[in-house]
Design an enzyme around this catalytic site. Structure first.
Site, PDB file in Angstrom:
ATOM      1  N   GLU A   1       0.874  -1.167   0.000  1.00  0.00           N
ATOM      2  CA  GLU A   1       0.000   0.000   0.000  1.00  0.00           C
ATOM      3  C   GLU A   1       0.916   1.223   0.000  1.00  0.00           C
ATOM      4  O   GLU A   1       1.793   1.328   0.862  1.00  0.00           O
ATOM      5  CB  GLU A   1      -0.890   0.005   1.250  1.00  0.00           C
ATOM      6  CG  GLU A   1      -1.846   1.174   1.209  1.00  0.00           C
ATOM      7  CD  GLU A   1      -2.795   1.238   2.405  1.00  0.00           C
ATOM      8  OE1 GLU A   1      -2.830   0.311   3.221  1.00  0.00           O
ATOM      9  OE2 GLU A   1      -3.484   2.272   2.502  1.00  0.00           O
TER      10      GLU A   1
ATOM     11  N   ARG B   1       5.164 -13.018   9.658  1.00  0.00           N
ATOM     12  CA  ARG B   1       5.847 -11.792   9.286  1.00  0.00           C
ATOM     13  C   ARG B   1       7.241 -11.781   9.918  1.00  0.00           C
ATOM     14  O   ARG B   1       7.491 -12.453  10.924  1.00  0.00           O
ATOM     15  CB  ARG B   1       5.066 -10.561   9.702  1.00  0.00           C
ATOM     16  CG  ARG B   1       4.718 -10.494  11.173  1.00  0.00           C
ATOM     17  CD  ARG B   1       3.838  -9.307  11.503  1.00  0.00           C
ATOM     18  NE  ARG B   1       4.541  -8.052  11.348  1.00  0.00           N
ATOM     19  CZ  ARG B   1       4.164  -7.104  10.486  1.00  0.00           C
ATOM     20  NH1 ARG B   1       3.124  -7.254   9.731  1.00  0.00           N
ATOM     21  NH2 ARG B   1       4.851  -5.974  10.410  1.00  0.00           N
TER      22      ARG B   1
ATOM     23  N   LYS C   1       4.573   0.589   9.937  1.00  0.00           N
ATOM     24  CA  LYS C   1       4.670   1.811   9.139  1.00  0.00           C
ATOM     25  C   LYS C   1       4.177   3.021   9.920  1.00  0.00           C
ATOM     26  O   LYS C   1       4.708   4.109   9.793  1.00  0.00           O
ATOM     27  CB  LYS C   1       3.844   1.657   7.854  1.00  0.00           C
ATOM     28  CG  LYS C   1       4.573   0.906   6.771  1.00  0.00           C
ATOM     29  CD  LYS C   1       3.901   1.086   5.417  1.00  0.00           C
ATOM     30  CE  LYS C   1       2.789   0.121   5.220  1.00  0.00           C
ATOM     31  NZ  LYS C   1       2.310   0.052   3.828  1.00  0.00           N
TER      32      LYS C   1
HETATM   33  P1  ATP Z   1      -0.301  -1.885   6.695  1.00  0.00           P
HETATM   34  O1  ATP Z   1      -1.083  -2.844   5.827  1.00  0.00           O
HETATM   35  O2  ATP Z   1      -0.618  -1.952   8.134  1.00  0.00           O
HETATM   36  O3  ATP Z   1      -0.245  -0.495   6.163  1.00  0.00           O
HETATM   37  P2  ATP Z   1       1.933  -3.495   5.950  1.00  0.00           P
HETATM   38  O4  ATP Z   1       3.259  -3.540   6.586  1.00  0.00           O
HETATM   39  O5  ATP Z   1       1.114  -4.733   5.833  1.00  0.00           O
HETATM   40  O6  ATP Z   1       1.187  -2.352   6.681  1.00  0.00           O
HETATM   41  P3  ATP Z   1       1.724  -3.305   3.107  1.00  0.00           P
HETATM   42  O7  ATP Z   1       2.099  -2.210   2.215  1.00  0.00           O
HETATM   43  O8  ATP Z   1       0.307  -3.763   3.102  1.00  0.00           O
HETATM   44  O9  ATP Z   1       2.138  -2.861   4.552  1.00  0.00           O
HETATM   45  O10 ATP Z   1       2.684  -4.524   2.873  1.00  0.00           O
HETATM   46  C1  ATP Z   1       2.982  -5.038   1.600  1.00  0.00           C
HETATM   47  C2  ATP Z   1       3.337  -6.491   1.699  1.00  0.00           C
HETATM   48  O11 ATP Z   1       4.448  -6.670   2.569  1.00  0.00           O
HETATM   49  C3  ATP Z   1       2.189  -7.291   2.275  1.00  0.00           C
HETATM   50  O12 ATP Z   1       1.988  -8.426   1.444  1.00  0.00           O
HETATM   51  C4  ATP Z   1       2.657  -7.693   3.636  1.00  0.00           C
HETATM   52  O13 ATP Z   1       2.191  -8.960   3.985  1.00  0.00           O
HETATM   53  C5  ATP Z   1       4.173  -7.690   3.491  1.00  0.00           C
HETATM   54  N1  ATP Z   1       4.811  -7.379   4.774  1.00  0.00           N
HETATM   55  C6  ATP Z   1       4.674  -6.262   5.493  1.00  0.00           C
HETATM   56  N2  ATP Z   1       5.374  -6.337   6.639  1.00  0.00           N
HETATM   57  C7  ATP Z   1       5.996  -7.538   6.637  1.00  0.00           C
HETATM   58  C8  ATP Z   1       6.871  -8.218   7.536  1.00  0.00           C
HETATM   59  N3  ATP Z   1       7.259  -7.661   8.692  1.00  0.00           N
HETATM   60  N4  ATP Z   1       7.308  -9.446   7.203  1.00  0.00           N
HETATM   61  C9  ATP Z   1       6.939 -10.008   6.038  1.00  0.00           C
HETATM   62  N5  ATP Z   1       6.115  -9.429   5.150  1.00  0.00           N
HETATM   63  C10 ATP Z   1       5.641  -8.206   5.434  1.00  0.00           C
END
Ligand code: ATP
Ligand code: MG
Length: 557
Positions: A37, A262, A272
């Site tokens: 995102e 994760r 984030k």
């Molecule tokens: P949010 O959705 O709360 O804004 P997010 O960290 O999930 O935060 P995204 O931009 O949705 O941010 O993440 C993009 C991809 O990265 C998603 O598929 C998510 O599963 C993966 N991702 C994010 N943080 C991690 C992590 N700590 N370890 C592994 N994959 C991650």
């Protein structure tokens, strides 16, 4: 296990599923995706997901899409899109040159919604958000059906279209899937599919007054792109039945969602929202502050893409939440830089040393090895002269355990690396009792590489020649957080390490560094790896200490 033989690792559970799907003919080619995102910068957790998705595509001859999940126009910005693309390119992955956007599919998603309405599987609800949440029930108590749940298809189609056209206020109506208000999975209790938002979208402008919920967009976008294996983190496990419900009821391509744990790193925050707070509150100097776990921060600090990828492979894929030791990432950085970074002599806390029997105006060049780990890196010449600087920590008047002390002190002998053996003949102090000058004699026949002196010394010191040394600024970093799992704290501010940044204005480095460019990394012998920062000016280089030499992980493993 060594750090390079990732191919010999047993298959992880995702690879097993993929290989079975290829063997059985379920898929001829696999398609994965990385779906950020665009509401922040990428961090080490994202890197893990990027490496996983892109390397699976590479390994199995498939493809990995980069898709921006831009369904929330209020929080998303072009600058994040640009930064994300830059980071993925820096990691060296090929997303086919054209990113995808969930917003490209808004028309299709709208058609999907119409299809569900026509099938009697979606309805416009006039309840307020409060009413909807108050009637959802709890996991053990069924929810109450909305009074609007059994509207006619015609009325639903009409209202939904008017929602789209902007006839209603935000929050006045939502489109909900008609599933099961008694489901033990709360996400199946008639989840919202579309909400009204009179927000301008960076890509679709003012076209839409409704935007799909993440849960109605994400899975469908995967299907539209033919994503075969949709890898996501564990918190989406209970969303899977919902995504599958949409797939079945829309009759669209059945992407298979697989969850993995994760990446959580010790001493690090990967939320984030909290990273944004660090930036906005000025606790760090921007998203690319070298203390940040963002890809841009790590890059500026001097971490390499190769090291981040190696680390991501090494930690593997888990099905349960865990906390990975940040020392493993640091280990990967050292292992990579050890091969790649040339050595230079540098002094962080200069202490003057005068060789009293060395000619006053003589400057002699001595030969130095650029990288003992890489013969091809060759040799260079460094100026040696009567007045040098050594490090303050390399001189002691009264070492606490004299038999184990091999550096310089009264009457002691050391080798000046690549140069001569010297003996300390005296020293001077200032009014506060600090040693400010060390006096030595050198042995002309002890020159490194042609030593006939027969003198044996145990200590070797770094030095720079006073007249030729380059004055540089050095920024030393320590962990941003002092506790192992700062994410657990009620308020992460209490966990901040107040000493995460130390600036040394007048470090000295051998003259060769003048040629270095921002982004170049060298090893200051015995002190660590240092990367030239973009803050450098033609008059003064600024170095970030990428990492020290000591490796706590290597000792453990
Ligand atoms: P949010 O959705 O709360 O804004 P997010 O960290 O999930 O935060 P995204 O931009 O949705 O941010 O993440 C993009 C991809 O990265 C998603 O598929 C998510 O599963 C993966 N991702 C994010 N943080 C991690 C992590 N700590 N370890 C592994 N994959 C991650
Ligand atoms: Mg997310």
């Amino acid at each position: 296990m060594s750090t390079t033989d990732t191919d010999k690792k047993p298959l992880n559970f995702i690879e097993q599923i993929i290989e079975e799907d290829l063997r059985s003919g379920k898929h001829k080619q696999i398609v994965t995706r990385f779906p950020p995102e665009p509401n922040g910068y990428l961090h080490i957790g994202h890197a893990k997901s990027i490496v996983l998705n892109f390397s699976l595509a590479e390994k199995y001859g498939g493809r990995c899409n980069l898709r921006f999940d831009d369904t929330n126009p209020e929080k998303e910005e072009q600058k994040y899109i640009d930064a994300i693309i830059r980071d993925i390119e820096w990691l060296g992955y090929d997303y086919g040159g054209k990113p995808f956007y969930a917003s490209d599919y808004f028309d299709i998603l709208y058609e999907y919604a119409i299809k569900l309405i026509k099938a009697g599987k979606a309805y416009v609800d006039d309840q307020t958000a409060e009413e909807i949440s108050a009637t959802r029930g709890t996991p053990s108590v069924p929810g109450k059906e909305s009074p609007w749940r059994n509207r006619s298809v015609e009325e639903n189609l009409d209202l939904f279209e008017r929602m789209k056209n902007g006839e209603f206020k935000e929050g006045e109506r939502v489109l909900r899937a008609k599933i099961d208000m008694a489901s033990p999975n709360m996400l199946l209790r008639d989840p919202a599919m579309y909400r009204i938002k009179h927000a301008r979208h960076p890509r679709t402008g003012d076209k839409w007054h409704i935007y799909p919920m993440y849960d109605f967009a994400h899975g469908q976008c995967d299907s539209i792109e033919g994503v075969t294996h949709s890898l996501c983190t564990l918190e989406f496990e209970n969303h899977r039945p919902l995504y599958n419900w949409f797939i079945e009821n829309l009759g669209i391509f059945p992407s298979r969602q697989i969850e993995f744990a994760r990446l959580n790193l010790s001493y690090t925050i990967t939320s984030k929202r909290k990273l944004l707070q660090l930036v906005e509150e000025g606790i760090v100097n921007g998203w690319d502050d070298p203390r940040m776990p963002t890809l841009s921060g790590m890059r500026r600090r001097g971490f390499t893409a190769a090291a981040i990828k190696q680390f991501s492979h090494d930690v593997g894929i888990a099905k349960r939440e865990n906390l990975i030791d940040v020392a493993r990432l640091e280990h990967a950085v050292r292992a990579d830089l050890n091969r790649k970074a040339n050595r230079v002599l540098g002094i962080l806390q200069p202490l003057k040393l005068v060789i009293e029997n060395y000619p006053e105006d003589k400057v002699e060049m001595v030969q130095a090895v650029n990288n003992p780990e890489n013969e091809a890196a060759g040799k260079r010449e460094i100026p040696f002269s009567r007045e040098l600087y050594i490090d303050r920590n390399d001189f002691m008047e009264n070492p606490p355990s004299p038999r184990k002390y091999f550096r310089l002190g009264p009457e002691r002998m050391v080798r000046l690396k690549y140069g001569y053996i010297v003996k300390c003949t005296g020293y001077e102090k200032d009014a506060d009792g600090n040693v400010v000058l060390v006096k030595c004699e050198y042995y002309p026949e002890s020159k490194s590489g042609q030593d006939t002196s027969g003198i044996k010394v145990k200590g070797t010191l770094s030095w720079v020649s006073a007249a030729q040394a380059e004055k540089v600024e050095v920024r030393l970093y320590d962990r941003l957080f002092k506790s192992e799992n700062p994410a657990l704290a009620d308020d992460f501010h209490t966990e901040l390490n107040p000493d995460s940044l130390t600036v040394i204005e007048d470090a000295l480095v051998e003259p060769l560094v003048k040629e270095l460019q921002p982004g170049d990394t060298v090893q200051f012998e015995r002190l660590g790896y240092f990367t030239v920062d973009p803050d450098s000016t033609p008059d003064k280089l600024v170095f970030n200490r990428t990492i020290t030499l000591r490796d706590s992980w290597a000792k453990k493993s």
